[in-house]
Design an enzyme around this catalytic site. Structure first.
Site, PDB file in Angstrom:
ATOM      1  N   CYS A 152      29.113   2.099  19.971  1.00  0.00           N
ATOM      2  CA  CYS A 152      30.201   1.115  19.920  1.00  0.00           C
ATOM      3  C   CYS A 152      29.587  -0.229  19.499  1.00  0.00           C
ATOM      4  O   CYS A 152      28.356  -0.372  19.419  1.00  0.00           O
ATOM      5  CB  CYS A 152      30.810   0.973  21.311  1.00  0.00           C
ATOM      6  SG  CYS A 152      29.580   0.413  22.508  1.00  0.00           S
ATOM      7  N   HIS A 174      25.369  -4.018  30.027  1.00  0.00           N
ATOM      8  CA  HIS A 174      26.248  -3.847  31.190  1.00  0.00           C
ATOM      9  C   HIS A 174      26.542  -5.154  31.912  1.00  0.00           C
ATOM     10  O   HIS A 174      27.438  -5.208  32.744  1.00  0.00           O
ATOM     11  CB  HIS A 174      25.594  -2.883  32.189  1.00  0.00           C
ATOM     12  CG  HIS A 174      24.996  -1.685  31.520  1.00  0.00           C
ATOM     13  ND1 HIS A 174      23.662  -1.596  31.195  1.00  0.00           N
ATOM     14  CD2 HIS A 174      25.564  -0.556  31.082  1.00  0.00           C
ATOM     15  CE1 HIS A 174      23.426  -0.442  30.589  1.00  0.00           C
ATOM     16  NE2 HIS A 174      24.565   0.209  30.502  1.00  0.00           N
ATOM     17  N   HIS A 223      26.975   1.361  39.639  1.00  0.00           N
ATOM     18  CA  HIS A 223      26.827   1.219  38.186  1.00  0.00           C
ATOM     19  C   HIS A 223      26.476  -0.249  37.914  1.00  0.00           C
ATOM     20  O   HIS A 223      27.062  -1.151  38.510  1.00  0.00           O
ATOM     21  CB  HIS A 223      28.125   1.613  37.470  1.00  0.00           C
ATOM     22  CG  HIS A 223      27.954   1.685  35.977  1.00  0.00           C
ATOM     23  ND1 HIS A 223      27.964   0.557  35.177  1.00  0.00           N
ATOM     24  CD2 HIS A 223      27.733   2.733  35.140  1.00  0.00           C
ATOM     25  CE1 HIS A 223      27.768   0.923  33.909  1.00  0.00           C
ATOM     26  NE2 HIS A 223      27.632   2.242  33.864  1.00  0.00           N
ATOM     27  N   GLU A 241      27.228  -2.284  35.628  1.00  0.00           N
ATOM     28  CA  GLU A 241      28.351  -3.154  35.228  1.00  0.00           C
ATOM     29  C   GLU A 241      29.125  -3.625  36.459  1.00  0.00           C
ATOM     30  O   GLU A 241      29.549  -4.791  36.539  1.00  0.00           O
ATOM     31  CB  GLU A 241      29.291  -2.414  34.271  1.00  0.00           C
ATOM     32  CG  GLU A 241      30.432  -3.322  33.796  1.00  0.00           C
ATOM     33  CD  GLU A 241      31.449  -2.603  32.928  1.00  0.00           C
ATOM     34  OE1 GLU A 241      31.065  -1.726  32.131  1.00  0.00           O
ATOM     35  OE2 GLU A 241      32.650  -2.924  33.057  1.00  0.00           O
ATOM     36  N   THR A 251      34.774  -1.183  32.353  1.00  0.00           N
ATOM     37  CA  THR A 251      35.244  -0.996  30.963  1.00  0.00           C
ATOM     38  C   THR A 251      35.220   0.456  30.497  1.00  0.00           C
ATOM     39  O   THR A 251      35.802   0.766  29.460  1.00  0.00           O
ATOM     40  CB  THR A 251      34.346  -1.795  30.002  1.00  0.00           C
ATOM     41  OG1 THR A 251      32.994  -1.408  30.224  1.00  0.00           O
ATOM     42  CG2 THR A 251      34.514  -3.289  30.189  1.00  0.00           C
TER      43      THR A 251
HETATM   44  S1  SF4 Z   1      32.294  -2.350  27.092  1.00  0.00           S
HETATM   45 FE1  SF4 Z   1      30.544  -0.939  26.928  1.00  0.00          FE
HETATM   46  S2  SF4 Z   1      31.345   0.869  25.868  1.00  0.00           S
HETATM   47 FE2  SF4 Z   1      32.816  -0.798  25.562  1.00  0.00          FE
HETATM   48  S3  SF4 Z   1      32.269  -1.790  23.625  1.00  0.00           S
HETATM   49 FE3  SF4 Z   1      31.191  -2.874  25.237  1.00  0.00          FE
HETATM   50  S4  SF4 Z   1      29.202  -1.869  25.426  1.00  0.00           S
HETATM   51 FE4  SF4 Z   1      30.544  -0.489  24.297  1.00  0.00          FE
END
Ligand code: SF4
EC number: 1.17.7.4
Length: 316
Positions: free
Chosen positions: A19, A81, A131, A133, A172
């Site tokens: 991504c 993250h 996690h 994040e 996310t």
């Molecule tokens: S939130 Fe995580 S999975 Fe989504 S675009 Fe950003 S890095 Fe990629």
């Protein structure tokens, strides 16, 4: 004479793999190594993929979860993250030179969380405990203002009155369907709750999950290339299972068990947002050793998003 290989259809999901947030994070590390020289220190795995981490280690990146272990004044990069306010403060205290590779979509969630708490709401954070994040997002607001929930049972046990001023934000990379249920339950239980509905779940997570739902109609086994600690990859595997398709999360081709394809006609393959395309090639090479593969690619959303990198790394 070589045995005749059985024909098997291989269907590639679209979109799959990297991504924009992962591409940006890797680019930041590569450019930082070029500009400042090795070593540069990375707080946590820059993205959850061993192949990516090992190739950056080979170029001089040092990965650590302990800011204290980084020499004063060194270059540190925060992973995609995101990090808590405390980690950021600790890095500043050690006079580290900070490059922030936090995905802008995670930063957006940080800002939302802070905005809700500043407006006097208690925050319900929907996500997976431990996690990074979630540690980063929860650590952006005061600890007594946020409570983490992972499932319906935890929502049912929240200690709030039904008219308490609340808000929620989410990780996310969650399952869209599961998160919808959790958010609906919050609205059923609380009369004064604000939140972004499912908008915190990023475009890449949404697109890769949509692609699996589409592909599940044509396949009878699914391979998800991604790390076990990659949240979005694990959700793709779960989604395949929930669509009635035998689904396996594999770090690379060495984890494939050929028995999985016995009697199967069509194998779907996708890759989590942190898994590079080279791993897909290795999986295809292995499959074609044992099967005559007929390759198909499902049409999907075209992703053109690109995030800016920090200004000091732009001119390299
Ligand atoms: S939130 Fe995580 S999975 Fe989504 S675009 Fe950003 S890095 Fe990629």
């Amino acid at each position: 004479m070589e045995p005749v290989k059985r024909q098997i259809k291989v269907v590639l999901a679209n979109p799959r793999g990297f991504c924009a947030g992962v591409e940006r994070a890797i680019e930041i590390v590569e450019r930082a190594l070029k500009k400042y020289g090795a070593p540069v220190y990375i707080k946590h795995e820059i993205v959850h993929n061993r192949y990516v981490v090992n190739s950056l280690k080979d170029k001089g990146a040092i990965f650590t979860d302990d800011i204290e272990s980084i020499p004063n004044g060194a270059v540190v990069i925060f992973s995609a993250h995101g990090v808590s306010k405390k980690v950021e403060d600790d890095a500043k205290y050690k006079e580290l030179y900070i490059l922030d590779a936090t995905c802008p979509l995670v930063k957006k969630v940080h800002r939302e969380a802070q905005k809700y708490v500043a407006s006097g709401r208690k925050l319900v954070l929907i996500g997976h405990k431990n996690h990074p994040e979630i540690e980063g997002t929860s650590g952006r607001v005061a600890a007594d203002q946020v409570v983490l929930v992972e499932d319906l049972e935890q929502i049912e046990n929240l200690p709030f009155k039904s008219d308490e001023k609340l808000a929620y934000v989410t990780q996310t990379t969650l399952s869209i369907d599961d998160t919808k249920n959790l958010v609906n339950t919050l609205y059923e239980r609380y009369t004064d709750i604000d939140g972004p509905a499912l908008k915190d779940i990023c475009y890449a997570t949404q697109n890769r999950q949509d692609a699996i739902k589409e592909m599940a109609k044509y396949i009878d086994v699914l391979l998800v290339i991604g790390a076990t600690n990659s949240s979005n990859s694990s959700r793709l595997r779960d989604l395949g299972e929930s669509q009635g398709v035998a689904s396996y999360l594999i770090a690379d081709e060495t984890q494939i068990n050929l028995d999985w394809f016995e009697g199967k006609q069509a194998v779907g393959i996708t890759a989590g947002a942190s898994a590079p395309e080279v791993l897909l090639k290795q999986v295809l090479d292995l499959l074609s050793k044992y099967h005559q593969i007929v390759l198909e690619e499902v049409d999907g959303v075209v992703e053109n998003l690109k995030f800016k990198i920090p200004r000091e790394l732009e001119d390299l």
